[in-house]
Design a protein around this motif. Sequence first.
Motif, short mmCIF file in Angstrom:
data_model
loop_
_atom_site.label_atom_id
_atom_site.label_comp_id
_atom_site.label_asym_id
_atom_site.label_seq_id
_atom_site.Cartn_x
_atom_site.Cartn_y
_atom_site.Cartn_z
N LEU A 151 44.49 12.87 83.31
CA LEU A 151 43.41 13.83 83.11
C LEU A 151 43.52 14.95 84.13
CD1 LEU A 151 40.63 14.61 81.87
CD2 LEU A 151 39.59 13.15 83.63
N ARG A 167 54.59 17.41 71.60
CA ARG A 167 53.23 16.91 71.79
C ARG A 167 52.53 16.84 70.43
NH1 ARG A 167 50.48 22.19 74.80
NH2 ARG A 167 50.21 23.49 72.92
N ALA A 177 48.47 16.59 69.13
CA ALA A 177 47.03 16.53 69.37
C ALA A 177 46.38 15.80 68.20
CB ALA A 177 46.46 17.93 69.50
N PRO A 224 42.43 23.32 77.57
CA PRO A 224 42.05 22.17 76.72
C PRO A 224 42.96 22.01 75.50
CG PRO A 224 40.10 23.34 77.46
CD PRO A 224 41.29 24.16 77.92
N GLU A 225 43.49 23.12 75.02
CA GLU A 225 44.39 23.06 73.85
C GLU A 225 45.72 22.38 74.17
OE1 GLU A 225 41.24 25.80 73.35
OE2 GLU A 225 42.79 25.80 74.90
N ASP A 226 46.00 22.14 75.43
CA ASP A 226 47.21 21.43 75.81
C ASP A 226 47.06 19.92 75.71
OD1 ASP A 226 47.64 23.84 78.45
OD2 ASP A 226 48.62 23.81 76.50
N THR A 227 45.88 19.47 75.40
CA THR A 227 45.63 18.04 75.28
C THR A 227 46.44 17.43 74.14
OG1 THR A 227 43.40 18.18 76.20
CG2 THR A 227 43.84 16.32 74.73
N GLN A 284 49.76 10.27 77.51
CA GLN A 284 48.57 11.04 77.15
C GLN A 284 48.27 12.08 78.23
OE1 GLN A 284 46.40 10.86 74.34
NE2 GLN A 284 45.55 12.74 75.26
N VAL A 285 48.06 13.30 77.79
CA VAL A 285 47.63 14.38 78.67
C VAL A 285 46.29 14.89 78.15
CG1 VAL A 285 48.12 16.71 79.46
CG2 VAL A 285 49.97 15.04 79.31
N THR A 286 45.30 14.87 79.01
CA THR A 286 43.97 15.34 78.63
C THR A 286 43.52 16.44 79.59
OG1 THR A 286 43.38 13.15 77.77
CG2 THR A 286 41.58 14.69 78.21
N VAL A 287 43.18 17.58 79.03
CA VAL A 287 42.70 18.70 79.83
C VAL A 287 41.22 18.88 79.52
CG1 VAL A 287 43.02 21.11 80.45
CG2 VAL A 287 44.97 19.76 79.62
N SER A 288 40.41 18.54 80.50
CA SER A 288 38.96 18.55 80.27
C SER A 288 38.23 18.63 81.59
CB SER A 288 38.53 17.29 79.51
OG SER A 288 37.13 17.22 79.38
#
Length: 117
Positions: A11, A38, A40, A87-90, A112-116
Motif C-alpha cells: 500500500l 498489471r 486492475a 490511484p489508477e496505478d492500483t 498487489q499494488v494499492t495506491v490509496s
Amino acid sequence: QVQVVESGGGLVQPGGSMRLSCEASGVFFNPYMMGWYRQAPGKRRELVADITRLDVVTYLDSVKDRFTIGRGDAENTLWLQMRRMEPEDTGVYSCTIKGLSPANDFTGLGTQVTVSS
C-alpha cells in the motif's frame, strides 16, 4: 522448471513511490524480453513496461514519465521503480519473461499494488 517471483508490492499513498522486483529461476533459454504487466479489478491486463535484450524499452503512456524499468545485477532479474503514483496505478503487477517461442513465455503470480490514502 522456470519460476518467476515478484516482490515489493503493498500500500502506498498517492504521490508516493514503490519499487517492485522480479526474479526468474530455472531459465533454460535466452530471453528476448522481460516486462511488467498489471491488471486492475474489472479491467484488462495491460503492459506497463518491458525491456528487450537489446535494451529497447517500452512504457505504457500513462506511466512514461513516472516509472522506470531496469535489469537487476543478477541474470534474469528485473525491477520497476514507480514514482508519483496515482490511484489508477492500483492493480496486480506481474512479471513476464519471454523467449522467442511462445512456449517459453512465463509469468509470475503477481504482487498487489494499492495506491490509496
